[in-house]
Design an enzyme around this catalytic site. Structure first.
Site, PDB file in Angstrom:
ATOM      1  N   LYS A   1      18.279  13.272 119.733  1.00 13.69           N
ATOM      2  CA  LYS A   1      17.431  13.838 118.568  1.00 13.69           C
ATOM      3  C   LYS A   1      16.250  14.473 119.111  1.00 13.69           C
ATOM      4  CE  LYS A   1      19.446  11.375 114.645  1.00 13.69           C
ATOM      5  NZ  LYS A   1      19.250  10.392 113.544  1.00 13.69           N
TER       6      LYS A   1
ATOM      7  N   GLY B   1      26.818  21.049 107.724  1.00 11.82           N
ATOM      8  CA  GLY B   1      27.284  19.744 107.907  1.00 11.82           C
ATOM      9  C   GLY B   1      27.415  19.214 106.311  1.00 11.82           C
TER      10      GLY B   1
END
Ligand code: NDP
Ligand code: GFR
Length: 312
Positions: free
Chosen positions: A138, A10
């Site tokens: 998450k 990322g």
């Protein structure tokens, strides 16, 4: 001891690029995932090439090809993932489950930092719908990491200044308002704000530190714990202009969620927890957690008065 080889997954992203920069600055052999899917995204290609110019190694891998991820992970010691998690941009937190699978299969990774960098999802079980999805996802990734016994560090970075300070905590804008500013409740609830470059610096500081193994590291330096009113006062001093304050009572703020699109509803929920509830500062950092500016006092973190000068 040789410095760990660091892979950023990322790396062309908003916080990802800061983490690549910090990894290179701190002298780590830095690898950046180059995904074939970026295709004609010329900005991403140019960012990757700029990393290569600064000494990073670009390594090809795709989330559609688990074997390619395993081959990439096998080349490094530390993996940091900054997978997208802002709904009006893109939100692919659960894709990380593939990366967890690859790390588990490779078996060589000494530390994995998943894409957190915000509120501590373990403290958000009570979060409002639909914004709770950010924290629920998450936590799914955290459970997969811990079930696989992957050594990890979770970085809770509080509020990125680019999203919360430049706009004086206003929603739907990223620059300071000109005449009036919405104040959440009495505006005195404390939040914590971080310059994104400091998020990168502190994140990289943690990766080889035994004190942060299997811990949550909060980025909550004392001088950046501020209320919205304090930010507005700083801005008024800087700009030399007083803003008209418009108080938004909690019930009106929550009622504003009705009729908004999904990403905006997510944002309202997050802002509520931060600026009405005080979720970033309403707890002590205790057992099983660390605070970065205490661990790394040598880091001269950017104060928000300094950060705001950019917008004057
Ligand atoms: P971005 O939206 O910048 O995206 C980051 C990267 O995610 C992209 O660059 C891309 O990697 C990767 N990605 C996106 N979609 C896919 C896909 N389909 N397949 C594979 N990779 C993909 O992310 P942010 O930097 O905004 O967010 C990162 C983290 O930070 C999130 O956890 C978010 O919740 C948190 N955050 C916290 C904030 C705060 O104020 N505390 C503010 C904003 C975010 P590539 O580079 O390979 O293209
Ligand atoms: C502070 O912690 C987080 C922040 C987090 O844990 C996860 C996501 C975020 C998001 C915020 C709320 O979703 O990052 C930035 C911010 C995104 C956002 C900003 C959403 C709606 C808005 O109107 C907005 O205006 C600046």
């Amino acid at each position: 001891m040789a410095k760990s080889k660091v892979l950023v997954v990322g790396g062309t992203g908003y916080i990802g690029r800061r983490i690549v920069k910090a990894s290179l600055e701190q002298g780590y052999p830095t690898y950046v995932l180059q995904r074939p899917e970026i295709g004609l995204d010329v900005d991403k290609v140019q960012i990757l090439l700029s990393f290569k110019k600064q000494g990073a190694r670009l390594v090809e891998g795709s989330f559609s090809d688990i074997q390619s991820l395993i081959e990439v992970v096998k080349q490094v010691d530390v993996v940091i993932c900054t997978m997208s998690g802002v709904h009006f941009r893109s939100h692919n937190i659960l894709l990380q489950l593939k990366l967890v699978e690859a790390i588990k299969a490779a078996g060589n990774v000494k530390r994995f930092l998943p894409s957190e960098f915000g509120m501590d999802p373990a403290r958000m079980e009570h979060a409002l719908e639909p914004g709770r999805v950010t924290f629920d996802e998450k936590m799914i990734v955290r459970r997969a990491i811990e079930e696989a016994n992957i050594p990890h560090t979770y970085v809770s970075a509080n509020c990125f200044a680019g999203y919360f300070v430049g706009n004086l905590c206003q929603m739907d804008r990223l620059t300071p308002p000109k005449d009036k500013v919405n104040i959440y409740g009495d505006g005195n609830v404390k939040a914590a704000f971080m310059d994104e470059d400091d998020v990168g610096t502190y994140t990289i500081k943690t990766i080889d530190d035994p004190r942060t193994l299997n811990k949550t590291v909060f980025l909550r330096p004392p001088e950046n714990i501020l209320s919205q009113r304090q930010l507005v006062e700083n801005w008024e001093k800087l700009s030399g202009k007083k803003l008209q304050k418009v108080t938004i009572p909690q019930e009106d703020f929550l009622a504003s969620m009705k009729g908004l699109d999904y990403p905006s509803q997510v944002g309202v929920g997050h802002f509520f927890h931060i600026f009405y509830e005080g979720c970033l500062t309403n707890f002590e950092i205790g057992e099983g957690a660390e605070e970065a500016s205490r661990l790394y006092p040598e880091v001269r973190y950017t104060r928000m008065e300094e950060f705001l000068k950019l917008y004057a």
